[in-house]
Scaffold this motif. Structure first.
Motif, mmCIF file in Angstrom:
data_model
loop_
_atom_site.group_PDB
_atom_site.id
_atom_site.type_symbol
_atom_site.label_atom_id
_atom_site.label_comp_id
_atom_site.label_asym_id
_atom_site.label_seq_id
_atom_site.Cartn_x
_atom_site.Cartn_y
_atom_site.Cartn_z
ATOM 1 N N LEU A 238 9.337 -21.011 22.236
ATOM 2 C CA LEU A 238 8.578 -21.883 23.131
ATOM 3 C C LEU A 238 7.832 -22.977 22.375
ATOM 4 O O LEU A 238 7.213 -23.847 22.988
ATOM 5 N N ASN A 239 7.885 -22.921 21.047
ATOM 6 C CA ASN A 239 7.272 -23.955 20.207
ATOM 7 C C ASN A 239 8.192 -24.186 19.017
ATOM 8 O O ASN A 239 7.824 -23.975 17.861
ATOM 9 N N SER A 240 9.418 -24.605 19.312
ATOM 10 C CA SER A 240 10.487 -24.616 18.318
ATOM 11 C C SER A 240 10.368 -25.729 17.283
ATOM 12 O O SER A 240 11.199 -25.815 16.378
ATOM 13 N N SER A 241 9.348 -26.572 17.382
ATOM 14 C CA SER A 241 9.173 -27.622 16.377
ATOM 15 C C SER A 241 8.498 -27.102 15.113
ATOM 16 O O SER A 241 8.459 -27.797 14.100
ATOM 17 N N VAL A 242 7.959 -25.881 15.163
ATOM 18 C CA VAL A 242 7.238 -25.315 14.020
ATOM 19 C C VAL A 242 8.047 -24.169 13.428
ATOM 20 O O VAL A 242 8.460 -23.248 14.144
ATOM 21 N N LEU A 243 8.278 -24.226 12.121
ATOM 22 C CA LEU A 243 9.021 -23.187 11.412
ATOM 23 C C LEU A 243 8.136 -22.631 10.300
ATOM 24 O O LEU A 243 7.778 -23.335 9.358
ATOM 25 N N ASP A 244 7.746 -21.364 10.425
ATOM 26 C CA ASP A 244 6.953 -20.697 9.392
ATOM 27 C C ASP A 244 7.889 -20.063 8.374
ATOM 28 O O ASP A 244 8.861 -19.398 8.750
ATOM 29 N N GLU A 245 7.592 -20.231 7.091
ATOM 30 C CA GLU A 245 8.423 -19.676 6.033
ATOM 31 C C GLU A 245 7.609 -18.738 5.156
ATOM 32 O O GLU A 245 6.418 -18.947 4.936
ATOM 33 N N VAL A 246 8.284 -17.690 4.653
ATOM 34 C CA VAL A 246 7.629 -16.738 3.759
ATOM 35 C C VAL A 246 8.631 -16.283 2.708
ATOM 36 O O VAL A 246 9.810 -16.076 3.006
ATOM 37 N N ASP A 247 8.171 -16.156 1.474
ATOM 38 C CA ASP A 247 8.987 -15.624 0.388
ATOM 39 C C ASP A 247 8.741 -14.122 0.318
ATOM 40 O O ASP A 247 7.637 -13.680 -0.003
ATOM 41 N N LEU A 248 9.775 -13.332 0.618
ATOM 42 C CA LEU A 248 9.615 -11.880 0.640
ATOM 43 C C LEU A 248 9.647 -11.258 -0.754
ATOM 44 O O LEU A 248 9.335 -10.078 -0.907
ATOM 45 N N GLY A 249 10.075 -12.015 -1.748
ATOM 46 C CA GLY A 249 10.093 -11.480 -3.102
ATOM 47 C C GLY A 249 11.237 -10.526 -3.375
ATOM 48 O O GLY A 249 11.262 -9.871 -4.424
ATOM 49 N N LEU A 250 12.196 -10.434 -2.448
ATOM 50 C CA LEU A 250 13.373 -9.580 -2.602
ATOM 51 C C LEU A 250 14.609 -10.368 -2.188
ATOM 52 O O LEU A 250 14.564 -11.120 -1.213
ATOM 53 N N PRO A 251 15.736 -10.205 -2.882
ATOM 54 C CA PRO A 251 16.969 -10.874 -2.447
ATOM 55 C C PRO A 251 17.594 -10.123 -1.272
ATOM 56 O O PRO A 251 17.706 -8.897 -1.293
ATOM 57 N N PHE A 252 17.996 -10.853 -0.240
ATOM 58 C CA PHE A 252 18.560 -10.199 0.942
ATOM 59 C C PHE A 252 19.453 -11.176 1.694
ATOM 60 O O PHE A 252 19.428 -12.386 1.477
ATOM 61 N N TRP A 253 20.265 -10.630 2.609
ATOM 62 C CA TRP A 253 21.026 -11.414 3.577
ATOM 63 C C TRP A 253 20.604 -11.049 4.995
ATOM 64 O O TRP A 253 20.097 -11.865 5.730
ATOM 65 N N GLN A 254 20.820 -9.774 5.375
ATOM 66 C CA GLN A 254 20.631 -9.360 6.762
ATOM 67 C C GLN A 254 19.173 -9.058 7.091
ATOM 68 O O GLN A 254 18.441 -8.513 6.255
ATOM 69 N N ILE A 255 18.791 -9.415 8.323
ATOM 70 C CA ILE A 255 17.448 -9.133 8.819
ATOM 71 C C ILE A 255 17.554 -8.511 10.209
ATOM 72 O O ILE A 255 18.514 -8.742 10.940
ATOM 73 N N THR A 256 16.544 -7.718 10.557
ATOM 74 C CA THR A 256 16.441 -7.127 11.889
ATOM 75 C C THR A 256 14.976 -7.106 12.284
ATOM 76 O O THR A 256 14.113 -6.794 11.459
ATOM 77 N N ALA A 257 14.697 -7.434 13.542
ATOM 78 C CA ALA A 257 13.328 -7.418 14.051
ATOM 79 C C ALA A 257 13.168 -6.275 15.039
ATOM 80 O O ALA A 257 14.073 -5.994 15.832
#
Length: 340
Positions: A238-257
């Motif tokens: 609903l506010n798609s103009s804002v993208l928050d980014e975070v460095d997780l400190g681990l190498p990865f490909w797949q994510i699940t919420a």
């Protein structure tokens, strides 16, 4: 608009050894596909490579002990699966779409005309099944009442997610994010353009999570998986103009919420040398609080296994013995289930 990148913190000092709930053997050497039942403590498994087409089965295993409770043969491997509102399953094979009984997996209906080849994503919505193949740029909507099919060209490396009772989200790996109504009567609307990403997940709060980084890399004439990323991004639809980014400190490909949106889990990778070749293997599962990106769980599977599926809502993951490891039965793979 991207905001300054945050960094994750860790409540654990390093990966803990996975505590295995059960082990079982499933037909096929590799390329098994798995789906966790959204309502029951079950996982569905499609047989892998090395099994004759006529013998390939889709199986239901109990999550508490791995025991098989149902199975069906559809003449080919199931590549995509989704739950319909009436409780039945919609399953896609290479060129066919099936409706299966929600408990027994017995086939109820079959569609064979204009079904997209090799569909690996399915979303049910209204009287439609929406399907796409990650290597093709088109999204298809199959009218389950009439068999009619609509197609919209959106972008390759596409993943689709149900958003609400009327709409779905199509996230294309080149960064284009689309929202469309079930049935695709109108062309979906592009709501954002992000950096390239290799995986996406949508939580129950309407936030789209992205693993920023290329899906694949080309070296000469060879195309293979890209180097894993460590960067996660989040967008409120609903506010798609804002993208928050975070460095997780681990190498990865797949994510699940998680459905609640409280946790984000990733399949982290490790660099391994096999017969002189350096490869990335999916060895770890790490979970982070979505509120402050604090790592609250980090586990590693036994040597020779690779993580295939994680379910943050049920707090379990499944892994199989990697294809480059010799096994006593070359026509079967060992599957393990563990908590995280």
């Amino acid at each position: 608009m991207a905001v300054p990148r945050k960094k994750a913190t860790f409540a654990v000092s390093g990966p803990q050894t996975a505590i295995i709930r059960w082990r079982t053997s499933v037909p096929g050497r590799m390329a098994h596909r798995l789906w966790v039942h959204p309502d029951e403590d079950q996982v569905l498994v499609s047989d892998g490579w090395g099994v004759a087409f006529a013998a390939l089965r889709l199986r239901v295993l109990r999550l508490d002990d791995g025991r098989e409770v149902a199975s069906t043969r559809l003449g080919n491997a199931v590549r995509a699966l989704t739950r319909s509102l009436d409780g039945s399953w919609l399953a896609a094979s290479d060129t066919k779409l099936f409706r299966l009984d929600g408990a027994t997996l017995a086939p109820i209906e079959k569609w064979t005309s204009r079904i997209p080849r090799y569909a690996d994503r399915l979303v049910a919505g209204g009287q439609f099944a929406h399907a796409c193949n990650h290597s093709e740029p088109s999204l298809h909507a199959v009218n389950l009442a009439t068999g009619a099919v609509k197609r919209r060209r959106l972008g390759s490396h596409m993943q689709i997610h149900p958003w609400n009772s009327e709409n779905l989200v199509a996230a294309c790996g080149d960064g284009r994010i689309w929202v469309g109504s079930f049935g695709l009567e109108a062309m979906p609307r592009q709501i954002a353009s992000t950096p390239a990403f290799c995986d996406s997940a949508l939580d129950g709060r309407g936030r789209l999570w992205l693993s920023l980084g290329m899906y694949e890399e080309k070296s000469g004439d060879i195309i293979g998986p890209a180097t894993p990323t460590s960067c996660l991004a989040c967008m409120d639809l609903l506010n798609s103009s804002v993208l928050d980014e975070v460095d997780l400190g681990l190498p990865f490909w797949q994510i699940t919420a998680s459905q609640t949106g409280k946790t984000i889990s990733v399949i982290a990778t490790s660099r391994i040398v096999v017969e002189g070749r350096t490869i990335w293997r999916r060895t770890d599962v790490a979970s982070f609080q979505a509120s402050d990106f604090r790592c609250i769980s980090w586990v590693r599977v036994p040597d020779a296994f690779e993580v295939l599926l994680i379910s943050p809502d049920k707090r379990i993951a499944l892994a199989a013995r990697s294809s480059d490891q010799s096994q006593s039965d070359p026509a079967a793979a060992e599957l393990i289930c563990f908590n995280f």
